[in-house]
Design an enzyme around this catalytic site. Structure first.
Site, PDB file in Angstrom:
ATOM      1  N   GLU B  38       0.752  -1.249  -0.006  1.00 31.36           N
ATOM      2  CA  GLU B  38      -0.083   0.016   0.019  1.00 31.36           C
ATOM      3  C   GLU B  38       0.656   1.341  -0.028  1.00 31.36           C
ATOM      4  O   GLU B  38       1.918   1.251   0.736  1.00 31.36           O
ATOM      5  CB  GLU B  38      -0.902  -0.111   1.102  1.00 31.36           C
ATOM      6  CG  GLU B  38      -1.637   1.262   1.791  1.00 31.36           C
ATOM      7  CD  GLU B  38      -2.542   1.692   0.458  1.00 31.36           C
ATOM      8  OE1 GLU B  38      -3.130   0.874  -0.047  1.00 31.36           O
ATOM      9  OE2 GLU B  38      -2.358   3.084   0.248  1.00 31.36           O
ATOM     10  N   THR B  47      -9.494   5.653  -2.768  1.00 33.54           N
ATOM     11  CA  THR B  47     -11.057   5.899  -3.158  1.00 33.54           C
ATOM     12  C   THR B  47     -12.089   5.241  -2.019  1.00 33.54           C
ATOM     13  O   THR B  47     -13.125   5.933  -1.774  1.00 33.54           O
ATOM     14  CB  THR B  47     -11.398   5.009  -4.485  1.00 33.54           C
ATOM     15  OG1 THR B  47     -10.579   5.536  -5.413  1.00 33.54           O
ATOM     16  CG2 THR B  47     -12.657   5.024  -4.964  1.00 33.54           C
ATOM     17  N   THR B  48     -11.578   4.236  -1.605  1.00 37.60           N
ATOM     18  CA  THR B  48     -12.534   3.554  -0.555  1.00 37.60           C
ATOM     19  C   THR B  48     -13.004   4.719   0.689  1.00 37.60           C
ATOM     20  O   THR B  48     -13.986   4.606   0.931  1.00 37.60           O
ATOM     21  CB  THR B  48     -11.616   2.427   0.263  1.00 37.60           C
ATOM     22  OG1 THR B  48     -11.217   1.420  -0.765  1.00 37.60           O
ATOM     23  CG2 THR B  48     -12.684   1.740   1.470  1.00 37.60           C
ATOM     24  N   HIS B  56     -25.265  -1.521  -2.175  1.00 36.70           N
ATOM     25  CA  HIS B  56     -26.538  -1.421  -3.300  1.00 36.70           C
ATOM     26  C   HIS B  56     -27.322  -2.450  -3.242  1.00 36.70           C
ATOM     27  O   HIS B  56     -26.831  -3.810  -2.888  1.00 36.70           O
ATOM     28  CB  HIS B  56     -25.870  -1.046  -4.358  1.00 36.70           C
ATOM     29  CG  HIS B  56     -25.190   0.301  -4.477  1.00 36.70           C
ATOM     30  ND1 HIS B  56     -25.813   1.384  -4.784  1.00 36.70           N
ATOM     31  CD2 HIS B  56     -24.007   0.807  -4.291  1.00 36.70           C
ATOM     32  CE1 HIS B  56     -25.341   2.448  -4.649  1.00 36.70           C
ATOM     33  NE2 HIS B  56     -23.819   2.137  -4.851  1.00 36.70           N
ATOM     34  N   SER B 343     -18.451   2.465  -8.796  1.00 33.62           N
ATOM     35  CA  SER B 343     -19.636   1.981  -8.198  1.00 33.62           C
ATOM     36  C   SER B 343     -20.609   0.918  -9.123  1.00 33.62           C
ATOM     37  O   SER B 343     -20.288   1.112 -10.329  1.00 33.62           O
ATOM     38  CB  SER B 343     -20.815   3.239  -8.062  1.00 33.62           C
ATOM     39  OG  SER B 343     -21.947   2.924  -7.704  1.00 33.62           O
ATOM     40  N   CYS B 408     -18.021  15.012  21.491  1.00 30.01           N
ATOM     41  CA  CYS B 408     -19.316  14.899  20.472  1.00 30.01           C
ATOM     42  C   CYS B 408     -19.670  13.729  20.413  1.00 30.01           C
ATOM     43  O   CYS B 408     -21.046  13.345  19.986  1.00 30.01           O
ATOM     44  CB  CYS B 408     -18.784  15.577  19.341  1.00 30.01           C
ATOM     45  SG  CYS B 408     -17.950  17.179  19.500  1.00 30.01           S
ATOM     46  N   CYS B 441     -17.485  19.092  16.552  1.00 29.64           N
ATOM     47  CA  CYS B 441     -16.363  20.045  16.755  1.00 29.64           C
ATOM     48  C   CYS B 441     -15.319  19.629  15.753  1.00 29.64           C
ATOM     49  O   CYS B 441     -14.204  20.276  15.928  1.00 29.64           O
ATOM     50  CB  CYS B 441     -15.968  19.907  18.198  1.00 29.64           C
ATOM     51  SG  CYS B 441     -14.697  18.870  18.856  1.00 29.64           S
TER      52      CYS B 441
END
Lengths: 421, 489
Positions: B38, B47-48, B56, B343, B408, B441
């Site tokens: 990687e 992209t991930t 889908h 996609s 948060c 935040c």
């Protein structure tokens, strides 16, 4: 689960929480508890190492930690209980607080009165949707302040600051004093958003340029900020084509507004004013939920901590009293309306048998005007600015003249004021 | 120059996106020597990480395409996969909404397409749709409903797939982009800044750079055409606005602007679909935002842009073939291309990975099942999802879970330590895994605290903690460092 009780439980141990706890104690509340998420009391004041705090309160120029310490010392002299590194996860309308820490695990705290004093957070880049890349080196001004003043690191050596809020102005000076360069402070409004004294002492004294009616329209740099594009804006805050300018920098600070942190409050059912983003309160600073009070920056964003302390003392006093008397019955209620050139007024609703201190902000700057509080009291102001909060007290004596079920607070010209008089 | 480390493996996967990590995990079920290479500091960062996270339904894709071949089977694999890997997954359902008669006709065509494939789809009347989703545009005519459509955190899934692959013997090499590649006899050689790696089989899961990798081998028969998508993420207070993922009727180019409840429940709107020149053009734009807001509001009118807390963009690796490329190279033996996975790539990934196993078998590679394969990774403690009683118990066992770091999202020190021990190396790595700093935040309060934990856990100085790998350090100097330098000069 550990089960606790308190007469008055204060959520937040910053300046508001400290002052509220002290006055609640003075009222005679037996068990007062402060719940603080940080590992020390004092809140954001602990990272505000500049001076200028306490001018009104102590007639002295103190640093943030010094101001906080005076209150912390007073708390230490009492039997007020403090829970540090403790996070409140839920508040119920019955004033049950669920909190968590490493030592006790989950806690259920039943309180006769609760004071909300959680403070506020900074508006983020995401909220502004500044276009461009998302590199390291974009900070809210307060985060950069913490890195510098608590952790001892400098984010970068060439900064642009978007927004001229007080923290941004203070940080412009702080960066400069550390040997870093502040290339520009960029403000979308036609005037600075922070206090005038900060514009003078933090920008002008250091020759840092302030660009008004301008904004950052793009962030550049892949891994780390490499620069920003700024542009002038029109009346609708849209960038004006042809005015774009690239400024090389490795850091972008944002000082674009503070938002009261009311997620806990709204979950409990506390009604919130869409203008202040804080709870709707009456003259005792009690919210719509009986026995739940609010003060400090969680109620509305202040510019001077002195005012926070004063406001919090009021909340603490009434919370302490509520804890003792349980469910006081309030007499006639009068609504307070923000009129001409007034953005908001706190409290939102008042009774008539207590002196009331109104905190308010104007919508736009003006000069030689009179603030008219429902015809009860008029106060002449040489200069008014949205950045500078105004406070006006009316006495029960003045309140006797209230006839209807509302009063309007407004800005009027000197002439109008004379005619009315 | 320092000599590069030489090593030899059976199978080298280039690219740790959802495709590379899915394949790594599938191959880890067999006695094979697998290395995943990687270029970034952690997997799932291309992209991930910017993917919408939609699992889908499988009714969109044109029959006969590889997209159609892998999408629905992939969808069916998600519940078990996410259960095994303890990844947040919700079958929140998908609605494709018709706003006029013409769109209604198109919706009916998609219904047919779905039914032919065995997808659980049905038509809902206007009343039924509004009962399910009361905040939708009230003038809609009806919708296609696919209850098995779902939502997942794409980064969390890629990280979990990698973690489980490593558990089962796969090796991971990060921050090593492949800079050169060639064939040596029946071996393929990959060069990175620090390594020269020989492999019997190279699996090209290099996403946006799949065509570049192919060309390094002299294999030049497809091109990746980067297509950018911007997304805007909302505060948790938007949680109840919609439950299902809301689609418009798609155009020829994209599935359109969607309203997406993330697997945590807060809303996201987007994406745009703009062809771009740069493969890593991750800028967000004013124009992109206005198109997204307009599109999203035509589906859910009450969407309030003031509740947006973050924005980001990702680039899809669309191919010149307008379909997935899942095949051994016709030119270079032992080079398997998994390219052009746009996609519904996230949904299709598990099915593609399963097919890779079959393709390897067909290619004569010995695939001997690993008897001690462990399909589960260690359970993740998600403090904010536990009951009070469970929270109390967890803190008793490990007090670090009693210290809330991200206020948060209520993320505790225990969870952040765990994320680092599972492989997070950076602020983004922690944020994407456990959501510390992902809330309203945006890390304003917790960032210094998270940096402290990463620094302590990894044993590196505070100022070396990065946002997302070398070059993205948040802090540049110690206090007074600039002043002392000035004095020295």
């Amino acid at each position: 689960m550990k089960v606790l009780t308190a007469d008055t439980a204060v959520i937040g141990g910053g300046p508001a929480g400290l002052a509220a706890a002290l006055t609640a104690k003075k009222q005679g509340a037996d068990k007062v508890l402060i719940i603080e998420r940080n590992n020390e009391l004092g809140g954001i004041l602990q990272q505000c190492i500049h001076h200028g705090f306490g001018l009104h309160r102590f007639k002295q120029e103190l640093s943030g930690p010094e101001y906080a310490q005076r209150f912390i010392d007073m708390v230490k002299k009492t039997d007020i209980e403090v829970l540090l590194e403790t996070m409140v996860s839920e508040l119920t309308p019955e004033r049950k607080i669920y909190a968590v820490n490493s030592r006790n695990g989950m806690m259920e705290i039943s309180a006769k009165a609760v004071v909300l004093a959680m403070g506020c957070r900074e508006r983020t880049r995401g909220a502004l949707r500044i276009p461009g890349t998302r590199p390291a080196g974009v900070f809210s001004a307060g985060t950069a302040q913490r890195f510098m003043n608590i952790d001892g690191y400098i984010p970068g050596k060439k900064a642009v600051i978007l927004g001229s809020g007080d923290i941004g102005l203070i940080m412009a000076r702080r960066f400069t004093l550390e040997g870093a360069r502040v290339e520009a402070v960029v403000e979308v409004l036609p005037y600075a958003a922070g206090l005038t004294r900060n514009v003078v002492q933090c920008l002008e004294d250091f020759h840092i340029p302030l660009y008004l009616r301008s904004t950052v329209i793009e962030v550049h740099g892949e891994d780390r900020v490499e620069g920003v594009t700024i542009a002038e804006v029109d009346e609708a805050w849209n960038p004006i084509a042809g005015t774009e300018r690239y400024i090389e920098c490795d850091t972008l600070l944002l000082s674009v507004g503070l938002i009261p942190e009311n997620e806990l409050s709204t979950q409990a059912g506390v009604a919130v004013d869409p203008v202040t983003n804080g709870p709707i309160v009456n003259e005792s600073l009690m919210t719509n939920i009986p026995g739940v009070f609010a003060c400090g920056n969680v109620l509305h964003v202040h510019d001077l901590v002195d005012n926070v302390s004063k406001e919090a003392e009021r909340a603490g006093r009434f919370a302490g009293r509520y804890a003792l008397e349980q469910g006081e019955d309030w007499k006639k209620r009068v609504k307070v309306i923000a009129g001409e050139n007034i953005r908001y007024v706190v409290p939102h609703e008042i009774g008539l048998d207590e002196p009331v201190e109104f905190f308010m902000r104007v919508q736009r700057p003006d000069e030689n005007v009179v603030i008219d509080v429902g015809g009860l009291r008029s106060v002449r102001q040489r200069s008014i600015r949205p950045s500078e909060m105004l406070n006006i007290t009316v006495t029960p004596e003045m309140l006797k003249n209230v006839t209807g079920d509302s009063i309007t607070v407004q800005v009027v010209t000197l002439k109008e004021a004379e005619v009315r008089a | 120059m320092i000599d590069k480390t030489r090593c030899s493996v059976q199978i080298a996967i280039v690219g740790g996106g959802i495709v590379g990590t899915s394949v790594a995990r599938e191959l880890s079920k067999y006695n094979l020597d697998v290395l995943l290479i990687e270029k970034e500091a952690e997997v799932g960062w291309g992209t991930t990480k910017a993917n919408s996270g939609i699992v889908h339904g499988g009714f969109h894709e044109v029959p006969g395409t590889l997209k159609a071949k892998y999408c629905f089977p992939g969808n069916q694999m998600f519940p078990q996969l996410c259960e095994e890997l303890d990844v947040s997954f919700k079958q929140n359902g998908i609605l494709m909404v018709a706003r006029n008669e013409e769109e209604m006709k198109t919706v009916e065509q998609y219904l047919e397409r779905g039914l032919e494939r065995g997808v659980n789809v049905r038509l809902l009347s206007r009343e039924e749709v509004l009962k399910l989703e009361p905040h939708l545009e009230p003038s809609i005519l009806g919708a296609l409903y696919a209850p098995e459509g779902g939502s997942v955190m794409p980064f969390e899934l890629a990280a979990a797939l990698m973690e489980n692959s490593i558990q089962n013997g796969v090796q991971l090499l990060t921050e090593n982009p492949v800079t050169n590649a060639w064939v040596e006899g029946d071996q393929k050689v990959l060069e990175t800044p620090a390594y020269i790696i020989k492999a019997q089989v190279v699996i090209n899961a290099a996403g946006l750079f799949a065509d570049d990798l192919a060309r390094m081998f002299g294999d030049d028969y497809f091109t990746i055409r980067p297509r950018k998508g911007e997304e805007y993420l909302f505060d948790m207070t938007t949680k109840d606005l919609v439950k299902s993922t809301i689609f418009p009727v798609p155009s020829t180019k994209s599935k359109g602007i969607l309203v997406i409840p993330t697997s945590e429940g807060n809303l996201m709107i987007g994406p745009t679909g703009d062809d771009v020149l740069e493969k890593e053009d991750l800028t967000t734009t004013t124009d992109g935002f206005s198109r997204i807001l307009e599109g999203a509001r035509s589906l859910v009118p009450s969407i309030d842009p003031r509740k947006i807390i973050a924005q980001f963009a990702g680039v899809r690796a669309a191919s010149s073939r307008h379909d997935f490329i899942v095949e051994f190279s016709p030119n270079i033996p032992g080079l398997l291309h998994l390219a052009g996975i746009e996609s519904p790539g996230l949904t299709a990934a598990p099915a593609i990975a399963a097919d890779v196993v079959q393709m390897m078998k067909d290619a004569g590679i010995k695939m001997e099942p690993k008897i001690d394969f462990e399909p589960r990774r260690r359970k993740v403690i998600r403090f904010h999802r536990l009951s009070r009683k469970e929270q109390d118990q967890v803190i008793k066992e490990n007090p670090a879970y009693g210290r809330v770091i991200c206020r948060c999202e209520t993320i505790t020190e225990g969870e952040i330590i765990d994320a680092v021990r599972r492989g997070a190396r950076t602020l983004d790595g922690v944020k994407f895994r456990v959501r510390a700093g992902a809330g309203r935040c945006q890390g304003g309060f917790c960032q210094p605290l998270v940096m402290e934990i990463i620094s302590r856990e990894l044993g590196i100085p505070f100022e070396q903690v990065t946002k997302r790998g070398t070059g993205s350090e948040q802090i540049r100097y110690a206090a007074k460092e600039l002043l002392t330098r000035e004095v020295e000069q």
